[in-house]
Design a protein around this motif. Structure first.
Motif, PDB file in Angstrom:
ATOM      1  N   VAL A 183     -13.646   7.718  26.198  1.00 26.81           N
ATOM      2  CA  VAL A 183     -12.989   6.777  27.108  1.00 26.81           C
ATOM      3  C   VAL A 183     -11.480   6.802  26.908  1.00 26.81           C
ATOM      4  O   VAL A 183     -10.702   6.740  27.867  1.00 26.81           O
ATOM      5  CB  VAL A 183     -13.546   5.355  26.882  1.00 26.81           C
ATOM      6  CG1 VAL A 183     -12.727   4.324  27.641  1.00 26.81           C
ATOM      7  CG2 VAL A 183     -15.012   5.289  27.285  1.00 26.81           C
ATOM      8  N   LYS A 184     -11.075   6.927  25.641  1.00 21.21           N
ATOM      9  CA  LYS A 184      -9.659   7.085  25.316  1.00 21.21           C
ATOM     10  C   LYS A 184      -9.574   7.734  23.936  1.00 21.21           C
ATOM     11  O   LYS A 184     -10.528   7.651  23.147  1.00 21.21           O
ATOM     12  CB  LYS A 184      -8.922   5.741  25.335  1.00 21.21           C
ATOM     13  CG  LYS A 184      -9.317   4.786  24.227  1.00 21.21           C
ATOM     14  CD  LYS A 184      -8.380   3.575  24.229  1.00 21.21           C
ATOM     15  CE  LYS A 184      -8.333   2.926  22.874  1.00 21.21           C
ATOM     16  NZ  LYS A 184      -7.317   1.868  22.785  1.00 21.21           N
ATOM     17  N   PRO A 185      -8.467   8.397  23.614  1.00 21.07           N
ATOM     18  CA  PRO A 185      -8.338   9.020  22.284  1.00 21.07           C
ATOM     19  C   PRO A 185      -8.496   7.973  21.181  1.00 21.07           C
ATOM     20  O   PRO A 185      -8.016   6.846  21.312  1.00 21.07           O
ATOM     21  CB  PRO A 185      -6.921   9.607  22.297  1.00 21.07           C
ATOM     22  CG  PRO A 185      -6.593   9.773  23.746  1.00 21.07           C
ATOM     23  CD  PRO A 185      -7.287   8.637  24.463  1.00 21.07           C
ATOM     24  N   LEU A 186      -9.162   8.369  20.116  1.00 22.61           N
ATOM     25  CA  LEU A 186      -9.374   7.434  19.010  1.00 22.61           C
ATOM     26  C   LEU A 186      -8.112   7.324  18.165  1.00 22.61           C
ATOM     27  O   LEU A 186      -7.514   8.338  17.804  1.00 22.61           O
ATOM     28  CB  LEU A 186     -10.538   7.906  18.137  1.00 22.61           C
ATOM     29  CG  LEU A 186     -11.907   8.034  18.811  1.00 22.61           C
ATOM     30  CD1 LEU A 186     -12.975   8.326  17.765  1.00 22.61           C
ATOM     31  CD2 LEU A 186     -12.267   6.781  19.591  1.00 22.61           C
ATOM     32  N   GLU A 187      -7.730   6.103  17.863  1.00 21.20           N
ATOM     33  CA  GLU A 187      -6.572   5.849  17.006  1.00 21.20           C
ATOM     34  C   GLU A 187      -6.938   4.957  15.823  1.00 21.20           C
ATOM     35  O   GLU A 187      -6.715   5.313  14.672  1.00 21.20           O
ATOM     36  CB  GLU A 187      -5.445   5.203  17.826  1.00 21.20           C
ATOM     37  CG  GLU A 187      -4.903   6.103  18.938  1.00 21.20           C
ATOM     38  CD  GLU A 187      -3.848   5.410  19.775  1.00 21.20           C
ATOM     39  OE1 GLU A 187      -3.589   4.212  19.533  1.00 21.20           O
ATOM     40  OE2 GLU A 187      -3.284   6.062  20.682  1.00 21.20           O
ATOM     41  N   ASP A 188      -7.509   3.795  16.106  1.00 22.71           N
ATOM     42  CA  ASP A 188      -7.789   2.832  15.045  1.00 22.71           C
ATOM     43  C   ASP A 188      -8.952   3.276  14.151  1.00 22.71           C
ATOM     44  O   ASP A 188      -8.944   3.006  12.952  1.00 22.71           O
ATOM     45  CB  ASP A 188      -8.081   1.457  15.648  1.00 22.71           C
ATOM     46  CG  ASP A 188      -6.835   0.817  16.238  1.00 22.71           C
ATOM     47  OD1 ASP A 188      -5.734   1.109  15.732  1.00 22.71           O
ATOM     48  OD2 ASP A 188      -6.956   0.052  17.209  1.00 22.71           O
ATOM     49  N   ILE A 189      -9.948   3.943  14.727  1.00 17.91           N
ATOM     50  CA  ILE A 189     -11.074   4.399  13.904  1.00 17.91           C
ATOM     51  C   ILE A 189     -10.618   5.443  12.877  1.00 17.91           C
ATOM     52  O   ILE A 189     -10.962   5.327  11.690  1.00 17.91           O
ATOM     53  CB  ILE A 189     -12.231   4.904  14.789  1.00 17.91           C
ATOM     54  CG1 ILE A 189     -12.900   3.704  15.480  1.00 17.91           C
ATOM     55  CG2 ILE A 189     -13.248   5.697  13.980  1.00 17.91           C
ATOM     56  CD1 ILE A 189     -13.997   4.076  16.454  1.00 17.91           C
ATOM     57  N   PRO A 190      -9.823   6.460  13.263  1.00 21.84           N
ATOM     58  CA  PRO A 190      -9.293   7.367  12.221  1.00 21.84           C
ATOM     59  C   PRO A 190      -8.425   6.647  11.191  1.00 21.84           C
ATOM     60  O   PRO A 190      -8.442   6.996  10.008  1.00 21.84           O
ATOM     61  CB  PRO A 190      -8.472   8.374  13.037  1.00 21.84           C
ATOM     62  CG  PRO A 190      -9.142   8.408  14.369  1.00 21.84           C
ATOM     63  CD  PRO A 190      -9.562   6.969  14.613  1.00 21.84           C
TER      64      PRO A 190
END
Length: 219
Positions: free
Chosen positions: A115-122
């Motif tokens: 849905v969108k690039p992952l930022e917070d999970i990484p």
């Protein structure tokens, strides 16, 4: 005297095995989240297969710990160190299981676009990896201060998990496929939050091992 020298050498080997296992588990976390960020099914499958080696390490540490207890009859302080090794091995195995859980999410999302690039999970993954390293260093150094500092780090991860949950809820709408993906991403964040909890468990064990007093770091 020779028996005590052999005992302490065996204890050092046990702790080195734990650190080696910790490095492998930390790598699994990184690999699992990378597979999710890139939706790389092959990397996810590789992560799942590597969990067998973690299970073997756990079994070896358990066997070596029980052998030390049975053959050396350690003093109370050394017994706490060995008992803690058993507990850490269990926590590390469960952390590896959570890495596998994340890799399985990657496989479930195969063929989709994020849905969108992952930022917070990484970011959560990096923070949990750092927590895991800190907890193991606290054990090997018998460092109560380092162990206690895990509480603040756990709070930071809890806050970031809350951000992920709020972002996911905000992105949900009428598209069921999109909602299913978002739910899976929230679940991945939950698994990382559990990894942090296991690291604080190790920290609590270190404090008890050194001081004989119990302190709850996950409040």
């Amino acid at each position: 005297m020779d028996n005590r020298v052999n005992f302490h050498q065996s204890l050092d080997n046990l702790q080195q095995d734990l650190l080696t296992m910790g490095i492998q588990v930390e790598h699994l976390i990184h690999q699992a989240v990378e597979s999710l960020s890139k939706l790389d099914e092959n990397l996810a499958i590789q992560t799942i297969k590597q969990d067998d080696a973690i299970d073997e390490m756990t079994a070896k540490i358990e066997e070596d710990s029980m052998r030390l207890i049975a053959l050396q009859q350690p003093m109370a302080s050394d017994l706490r160190v060995i008992s803690m090794a058993l507990k850490i091995a269990t926590d590390l195995e469960r952390i590896a299981d959570h890495a596998v859980d994340i890799a399985k999410i990657t496989i479930r999302l195969n063929g989709q676009e994020l849905v969108k690039p992952l930022e917070d999970i990484p970011r959560m993954a990096q923070m949990t990896q750092a927590m895991l390293r800190e907890s193991l260093l606290a054990y090997t150094e018998r460092n109560v201060h380092r162990a206690a500092s895990l509480a603040e780090k756990d709070d930071e991860i809890d806050k970031l998990y809350g951000v992920v949950v709020n972002d996911v809820i905000a992105l949900m709408g009428d598209d069921l496929a999109r909602n299913r993906q978002l739910s899976q991403l929230m679940l991945a964040a939950h698994f990382l939050e559990r990894v942090a909890d296991h690291s604080t468990n190790i920290g609590e064990g270190v404090i008890f091992m050194v001081t004989g007093k119990r302190k709850d770091l996950n409040v």
